[in-house]
Design a protein around this motif. Structure first.
Motif, PDB file in Angstrom:
ATOM      1  N   HIS A  43       0.827  -1.208   0.000  1.00 21.75           N
ATOM      2  CA  HIS A  43       0.000   0.000   0.000  1.00 21.75           C
ATOM      3  C   HIS A  43       0.865   1.263   0.000  1.00 21.75           C
ATOM      4  O   HIS A  43       0.595   2.222  -0.735  1.00 21.75           O
ATOM      5  CB  HIS A  43      -0.907   0.023   1.231  1.00 21.75           C
ATOM      6  CG  HIS A  43      -2.014  -0.976   1.217  1.00 21.75           C
ATOM      7  ND1 HIS A  43      -2.836  -1.167   0.127  1.00 21.75           N
ATOM      8  CD2 HIS A  43      -2.461  -1.833   2.176  1.00 21.75           C
ATOM      9  CE1 HIS A  43      -3.736  -2.095   0.414  1.00 21.75           C
ATOM     10  NE2 HIS A  43      -3.525  -2.521   1.640  1.00 21.75           N
ATOM     11  N   ALA A  54      -6.176   3.259  -1.537  1.00 19.15           N
ATOM     12  CA  ALA A  54      -5.624   1.963  -1.155  1.00 19.15           C
ATOM     13  C   ALA A  54      -6.744   0.946  -1.178  1.00 19.15           C
ATOM     14  O   ALA A  54      -7.737   1.090  -0.454  1.00 19.15           O
ATOM     15  CB  ALA A  54      -4.996   2.028   0.232  1.00 19.15           C
ATOM     16  N   SER A  55      -6.598  -0.088  -1.989  1.00 13.58           N
ATOM     17  CA  SER A  55      -7.592  -1.157  -2.080  1.00 13.58           C
ATOM     18  C   SER A  55      -7.228  -2.255  -1.088  1.00 13.58           C
ATOM     19  O   SER A  55      -6.153  -2.840  -1.171  1.00 13.58           O
ATOM     20  CB  SER A  55      -7.615  -1.738  -3.501  1.00 13.58           C
ATOM     21  OG  SER A  55      -7.868  -0.723  -4.454  1.00 13.58           O
ATOM     22  N   THR A  56      -8.104  -2.531  -0.140  1.00 12.04           N
ATOM     23  CA  THR A  56      -7.782  -3.486   0.919  1.00 12.04           C
ATOM     24  C   THR A  56      -7.510  -4.881   0.367  1.00 12.04           C
ATOM     25  O   THR A  56      -8.097  -5.290  -0.636  1.00 12.04           O
ATOM     26  CB  THR A  56      -8.920  -3.578   1.951  1.00 12.04           C
ATOM     27  OG1 THR A  56     -10.127  -3.964   1.295  1.00 12.04           O
ATOM     28  CG2 THR A  56      -9.125  -2.242   2.653  1.00 12.04           C
ATOM     29  N   ALA A  86      -4.075  -1.187   5.466  1.00 10.05           N
ATOM     30  CA  ALA A  86      -4.395  -0.088   4.555  1.00 10.05           C
ATOM     31  C   ALA A  86      -4.430   1.242   5.311  1.00 10.05           C
ATOM     32  O   ALA A  86      -3.923   2.259   4.826  1.00 10.05           O
ATOM     33  CB  ALA A  86      -5.731  -0.344   3.871  1.00 10.05           C
ATOM     34  N   LYS A  87      -5.025   1.237   6.493  1.00 10.95           N
ATOM     35  CA  LYS A  87      -5.125   2.465   7.280  1.00 10.95           C
ATOM     36  C   LYS A  87      -3.752   2.961   7.708  1.00 10.95           C
ATOM     37  O   LYS A  87      -3.471   4.174   7.644  1.00 10.95           O
ATOM     38  CB  LYS A  87      -6.000   2.235   8.503  1.00 10.95           C
ATOM     39  CG  LYS A  87      -6.212   3.486   9.361  1.00 10.95           C
ATOM     40  CD  LYS A  87      -7.115   3.207  10.546  1.00 10.95           C
ATOM     41  CE  LYS A  87      -7.407   4.499  11.310  1.00 10.95           C
ATOM     42  NZ  LYS A  87      -6.189   5.132  11.870  1.00 10.95           N
ATOM     43  N   ARG A  90      -2.092   4.572   4.733  1.00 12.62           N
ATOM     44  CA  ARG A  90      -2.734   5.844   4.405  1.00 12.62           C
ATOM     45  C   ARG A  90      -2.355   6.921   5.421  1.00 12.62           C
ATOM     46  O   ARG A  90      -2.030   8.058   5.062  1.00 12.62           O
ATOM     47  CB  ARG A  90      -4.248   5.641   4.363  1.00 12.62           C
ATOM     48  CG  ARG A  90      -5.073   6.820   3.817  1.00 12.62           C
ATOM     49  CD  ARG A  90      -5.460   7.829   4.882  1.00 12.62           C
ATOM     50  NE  ARG A  90      -6.062   7.224   6.041  1.00 12.62           N
ATOM     51  CZ  ARG A  90      -7.354   6.927   6.147  1.00 12.62           C
ATOM     52  NH1 ARG A  90      -8.166   7.139   5.144  1.00 12.62           N
ATOM     53  NH2 ARG A  90      -7.811   6.399   7.268  1.00 12.62           N
ATOM     54  N   ILE A  98      -9.486   4.834   1.468  1.00 12.34           N
ATOM     55  CA  ILE A  98      -9.422   3.379   1.550  1.00 12.34           C
ATOM     56  C   ILE A  98     -10.666   2.799   0.905  1.00 12.34           C
ATOM     57  O   ILE A  98     -11.795   3.180   1.242  1.00 12.34           O
ATOM     58  CB  ILE A  98      -9.321   2.910   3.013  1.00 12.34           C
ATOM     59  CG1 ILE A  98      -8.006   3.396   3.634  1.00 12.34           C
ATOM     60  CG2 ILE A  98      -9.414   1.381   3.094  1.00 12.34           C
ATOM     61  CD1 ILE A  98      -7.876   3.103   5.110  1.00 12.34           C
ATOM     62  N   VAL A 135     -13.743   2.226   6.037  1.00 14.31           N
ATOM     63  CA  VAL A 135     -13.420   2.480   4.632  1.00 14.31           C
ATOM     64  C   VAL A 135     -14.167   3.719   4.149  1.00 14.31           C
ATOM     65  O   VAL A 135     -15.172   4.133   4.730  1.00 14.31           O
ATOM     66  CB  VAL A 135     -13.778   1.266   3.737  1.00 14.31           C
ATOM     67  CG1 VAL A 135     -13.028   0.020   4.209  1.00 14.31           C
ATOM     68  CG2 VAL A 135     -15.273   1.006   3.717  1.00 14.31           C
TER      69      VAL A 135
END
Length: 298
Positions: A43, A54-56, A86-87, A90, A98, A135
């Protein structure tokens, strides 16, 4: 100047490659079990390349897939791991959104295996309930039939987040889903569920222009993110395949891929990115081309 959303590229395939481990039917889920921090690294690399979403790593997180190896009880824990990675990336980057990814329930490119709508709604709904507070949007990926679309859209209905629907089309005919059904026949489902964006994904880039012509008239933001496979092989369509059954193209480097994507913008697309076998270098080149053309990457 046009505002363009730049998605990331491959998550699952990138993780398998970076892990150096042998591919398994659990695909990127196995990598996340064995090397969870590698997910955050991927990510982070996409954010550095210029992606804004960002694609989980949740594409393959479904109960039936985990049941095969006795890990069904780990589903929600693994969803939480994907969200946390992902978090963290980011937050470290300081900006971005997300996308909670929802993949096919049983297998990619296998519309013949799609369960009835009521069952699909319940299975997707469980994931949506776990993810929605973490998300910015939901991204339904690699939808290969009308039934698959209906089940996934039903599972996200009323979720309180934007829903983007990404369709996968035949390698040689972008006018048709992998089921053989016409892409244009998605119209009643778009009218009924009102997704916030329509996309074409995990399809050959050469098939995407025809598919975009089919979805651009629905009055929704639209776009595409292609894969870099030579083709979807019969071996991959068997039960519980591994990605070893698929071959990466050698003629789809960052510059060539960006050429394709810029062509989609000429058709009116405002969302672009990459799918399997499209990595950070591709996204970096695409970001460069977008800015050079005067677009605002959002």
């Amino acid at each position: 100047m046009t505002d363009i959303t730049l998605l990331d590229g491959s998550i699952g395939q990138e993780l398998v490659k970076r892990s150096g481990d042998r591919a398994t039917p659990l695909w990127s889920t196995q990598v996340m079990i064995d090397h969870p921090d590698l997910v955050g690294d991927v990510h982070a690399d996409y954010f550095r390349a210029g992606a804004t979403i960002a694609s989980t790593n949740s594409y393959a997180l479904h109960r039936n897939r985990l049941e095969r190896v006795g890990l069904e009880a780990e589903l929600l824990h693994l969803v939480d791991t994907a969200l946390a990675q992902a978090k963290a990336a980011r937050d470290a980057h300081g900006s971005g959104r997300i996308a909670g990814v929802l993949g096919p329930l049983l297998a990619s490119y296998r519309p013949d295996l799609q369960p009835p709508v009521d069952l699909a709604k319940a299975r997707y709904g469980e994931l949506v309930a776990r993810m929605r507070d973490h998300v910015d949007l939901f991204l339904i990926e690699t939808v290969s039939s009308l039934l698959e679309a209906e089940g996934a859209l039903a599972g996200t209905e009323g979720c309180g987040r934007p829903v983007w629907l990404a369709l996968s089309v035949m390698d040689e005919d972008g006018n048709r889903f992998r089921s053989g059904e016409a892409v244009a026949d998605i119209a009643p489902l778009v009218a009924r569920f009102d997704p916030d964006a329509l996309l074409i994904n995990c399809s050959r880039p050469e098939a995407i222009p025809a598919a975009l012509d089919r979805i651009k008239g629905f009055g929704k933001p639209f776009g595409a993110y292609a894969n870099g496979f030579t083709r979807i092989t019969e071996a991959f369509l068997a039960d519980a395949p591994t990605v070893d059954a698929l071959e990466q193209r050698q003629d789809l480097g960052p510059v060539v891929y960006a050429d394709h994507a810029m062509g989609w913008l000429d058709q009116g697309a405002t969302i672009v990115g990459g799918c399997c076998e499209v990595g950070p270098a591709h996204i970096a080149e695409l970001a460069r081309r977008l800015r050079a053309a005067g677009h605002n990457v959002v």
